[in-house]
Design a protein around this motif. Sequence first.
Motif, PDB file in Angstrom:
ATOM      1  N   ASN A 126       0.825  -1.204   0.000  1.00  0.00           N
ATOM      2  CA  ASN A 126       0.000   0.000   0.000  1.00  0.00           C
ATOM      3  C   ASN A 126       0.863   1.259   0.000  1.00  0.00           C
ATOM      4  O   ASN A 126       0.567   2.225  -0.716  1.00  0.00           O
ATOM      5  CB  ASN A 126      -0.951  -0.002   1.193  1.00  0.00           C
ATOM      6  CG  ASN A 126      -1.995   1.087   1.090  1.00  0.00           C
ATOM      7  OD1 ASN A 126      -2.496   1.394   0.009  1.00  0.00           O
ATOM      8  ND2 ASN A 126      -2.318   1.683   2.210  1.00  0.00           N
TER       9      ASN A 126
ATOM     10  N   THR B 277       0.868   3.799  -3.124  1.00  0.00           N
ATOM     11  CA  THR B 277       0.496   5.190  -2.861  1.00  0.00           C
ATOM     12  C   THR B 277       1.615   6.146  -3.265  1.00  0.00           C
ATOM     13  O   THR B 277       1.357   7.214  -3.827  1.00  0.00           O
ATOM     14  CB  THR B 277       0.119   5.372  -1.377  1.00  0.00           C
ATOM     15  OG1 THR B 277      -0.950   4.474  -1.063  1.00  0.00           O
ATOM     16  CG2 THR B 277      -0.325   6.794  -1.082  1.00  0.00           C
TER      17      THR B 277
ATOM     18  N   GLU C 115      -3.177  10.958   1.139  1.00  0.00           N
ATOM     19  CA  GLU C 115      -3.777   9.755   0.566  1.00  0.00           C
ATOM     20  C   GLU C 115      -3.617   8.552   1.488  1.00  0.00           C
ATOM     21  O   GLU C 115      -4.563   7.796   1.726  1.00  0.00           O
ATOM     22  CB  GLU C 115      -3.146   9.473  -0.803  1.00  0.00           C
ATOM     23  CG  GLU C 115      -3.424   8.105  -1.363  1.00  0.00           C
ATOM     24  CD  GLU C 115      -4.886   7.827  -1.614  1.00  0.00           C
ATOM     25  OE1 GLU C 115      -5.264   6.646  -1.564  1.00  0.00           O
ATOM     26  OE2 GLU C 115      -5.645   8.772  -1.856  1.00  0.00           O
ATOM     27  N   LEU C 116      -2.423   8.364   2.016  1.00  0.00           N
ATOM     28  CA  LEU C 116      -2.134   7.173   2.824  1.00  0.00           C
ATOM     29  C   LEU C 116      -2.880   7.170   4.146  1.00  0.00           C
ATOM     30  O   LEU C 116      -3.407   6.137   4.566  1.00  0.00           O
ATOM     31  CB  LEU C 116      -0.628   7.066   3.068  1.00  0.00           C
ATOM     32  CG  LEU C 116      -0.134   5.748   3.662  1.00  0.00           C
ATOM     33  CD1 LEU C 116      -0.389   4.596   2.693  1.00  0.00           C
ATOM     34  CD2 LEU C 116       1.350   5.835   3.985  1.00  0.00           C
TER      35      LEU C 116
ATOM     36  N   GLY D 292      -7.528   7.918   1.507  1.00  0.00           N
ATOM     37  CA  GLY D 292      -7.751   6.538   1.067  1.00  0.00           C
ATOM     38  C   GLY D 292      -8.826   5.838   1.874  1.00  0.00           C
ATOM     39  O   GLY D 292      -9.679   5.133   1.329  1.00  0.00           O
ATOM     40  N   ARG D 293      -8.802   6.044   3.182  1.00  0.00           N
ATOM     41  CA  ARG D 293      -9.798   5.402   4.057  1.00  0.00           C
ATOM     42  C   ARG D 293     -11.192   5.977   3.824  1.00  0.00           C
ATOM     43  O   ARG D 293     -12.170   5.237   3.733  1.00  0.00           O
ATOM     44  CB  ARG D 293      -9.392   5.587   5.509  1.00  0.00           C
ATOM     45  CG  ARG D 293      -8.116   4.859   5.837  1.00  0.00           C
ATOM     46  CD  ARG D 293      -7.584   5.229   7.184  1.00  0.00           C
ATOM     47  NE  ARG D 293      -6.223   4.697   7.286  1.00  0.00           N
ATOM     48  CZ  ARG D 293      -5.594   4.498   8.395  1.00  0.00           C
ATOM     49  NH1 ARG D 293      -6.172   4.787   9.537  1.00  0.00           N
ATOM     50  NH2 ARG D 293      -4.372   4.018   8.403  1.00  0.00           N
TER      51      ARG D 293
ATOM     52  N   ALA E 189     -12.263   7.547   1.122  1.00  0.00           N
ATOM     53  CA  ALA E 189     -12.708   7.199  -0.234  1.00  0.00           C
ATOM     54  C   ALA E 189     -13.206   5.764  -0.299  1.00  0.00           C
ATOM     55  O   ALA E 189     -14.210   5.482  -0.971  1.00  0.00           O
ATOM     56  CB  ALA E 189     -11.572   7.418  -1.231  1.00  0.00           C
ATOM     57  N   GLY E 190     -12.530   4.854   0.375  1.00  0.00           N
ATOM     58  CA  GLY E 190     -12.978   3.460   0.398  1.00  0.00           C
ATOM     59  C   GLY E 190     -14.359   3.330   1.013  1.00  0.00           C
ATOM     60  O   GLY E 190     -15.233   2.628   0.486  1.00  0.00           O
TER      61      GLY E 190
ATOM     62  N   THR F 225     -12.606  -0.496  -8.240  1.00  0.00           N
ATOM     63  CA  THR F 225     -11.416   0.343  -8.441  1.00  0.00           C
ATOM     64  C   THR F 225     -11.815   1.705  -8.989  1.00  0.00           C
ATOM     65  O   THR F 225     -11.327   2.741  -8.527  1.00  0.00           O
ATOM     66  CB  THR F 225     -10.423  -0.353  -9.396  1.00  0.00           C
ATOM     67  OG1 THR F 225     -10.003  -1.579  -8.806  1.00  0.00           O
ATOM     68  CG2 THR F 225      -9.217   0.523  -9.677  1.00  0.00           C
TER      69      THR F 225
ATOM     70  N   ILE G  30     -13.558   3.810  -6.227  1.00  0.00           N
ATOM     71  CA  ILE G  30     -12.590   4.332  -5.259  1.00  0.00           C
ATOM     72  C   ILE G  30     -11.778   5.459  -5.886  1.00  0.00           C
ATOM     73  O   ILE G  30     -11.556   6.495  -5.253  1.00  0.00           O
ATOM     74  CB  ILE G  30     -11.686   3.198  -4.716  1.00  0.00           C
ATOM     75  CG1 ILE G  30     -12.515   2.229  -3.871  1.00  0.00           C
ATOM     76  CG2 ILE G  30     -10.522   3.768  -3.910  1.00  0.00           C
ATOM     77  CD1 ILE G  30     -11.793   0.953  -3.479  1.00  0.00           C
ATOM     78  N   SER G  31     -11.341   5.292  -7.136  1.00  0.00           N
ATOM     79  CA  SER G  31     -10.571   6.342  -7.823  1.00  0.00           C
ATOM     80  C   SER G  31     -11.368   7.632  -7.947  1.00  0.00           C
ATOM     81  O   SER G  31     -10.832   8.726  -7.744  1.00  0.00           O
ATOM     82  CB  SER G  31     -10.149   5.863  -9.214  1.00  0.00           C
ATOM     83  OG  SER G  31      -9.240   4.805  -9.118  1.00  0.00           O
TER      84      SER G  31
ATOM     85  N   ILE H  94     -11.551   9.239  -4.520  1.00  0.00           N
ATOM     86  CA  ILE H  94     -10.268   9.856  -4.180  1.00  0.00           C
ATOM     87  C   ILE H  94     -10.124  11.201  -4.900  1.00  0.00           C
ATOM     88  O   ILE H  94      -9.726  12.196  -4.289  1.00  0.00           O
ATOM     89  CB  ILE H  94      -9.095   8.910  -4.502  1.00  0.00           C
ATOM     90  CG1 ILE H  94      -9.060   7.753  -3.502  1.00  0.00           C
ATOM     91  CG2 ILE H  94      -7.763   9.658  -4.499  1.00  0.00           C
ATOM     92  CD1 ILE H  94      -8.082   6.637  -3.851  1.00  0.00           C
TER      93      ILE H  94
END
Length: 156
Positions: free
Chosen positions: A8, A12, A58-59, A63-64, A66-67, A84, A87-88, A91
């Motif tokens: 990850n 990232t 993002e990390l 990311g969390r 957005a998921g 995918t 999520i993109s 983000i």
Amino acid sequence: MPKTKLENVVFTAIMATIMVYGMIVYNVALNMGGVSGETFLAALHELPIMAPIAFVLELFVVGRIAGKLAFTVMRPDDRPQFITYAISICICCIMCPVMSLIATLLFKDTKTFGTFIQTWGMNFPMALLYQLFYCGPFVRLIFRCIFRRKKTSEEK
């Protein structure tokens, strides 16, 4: 795609660097009135500032979020590529305004709310299309080359 914390972090880092560089090139080209060899060089000056910011955001944050957002419209058993894409998109919807605000504060001569909104408005369509059609697939290809996995009997 990434299955471990190390994967990850690597994914990232690659994504943040390539995505940020592309967006900086785009913004420099807007400011210079076009694209030239100088545009790509000028973009390198902002990269060491903006890429780490995007990586950390993002990390650890985006990311969390957005998921979780993506799974409000997707189910875990949906096609993986649609997950995918979802999520993109999420983000981009979060990162674009945040990074546009940071860029406005750090690099724009006029640091007003209007300048931020204009920057965000100009960046969002480019960020979304660049992510979905170019940067995302390219980074996933790089990632698959770095982390080759053996196919299970189900995947063959």
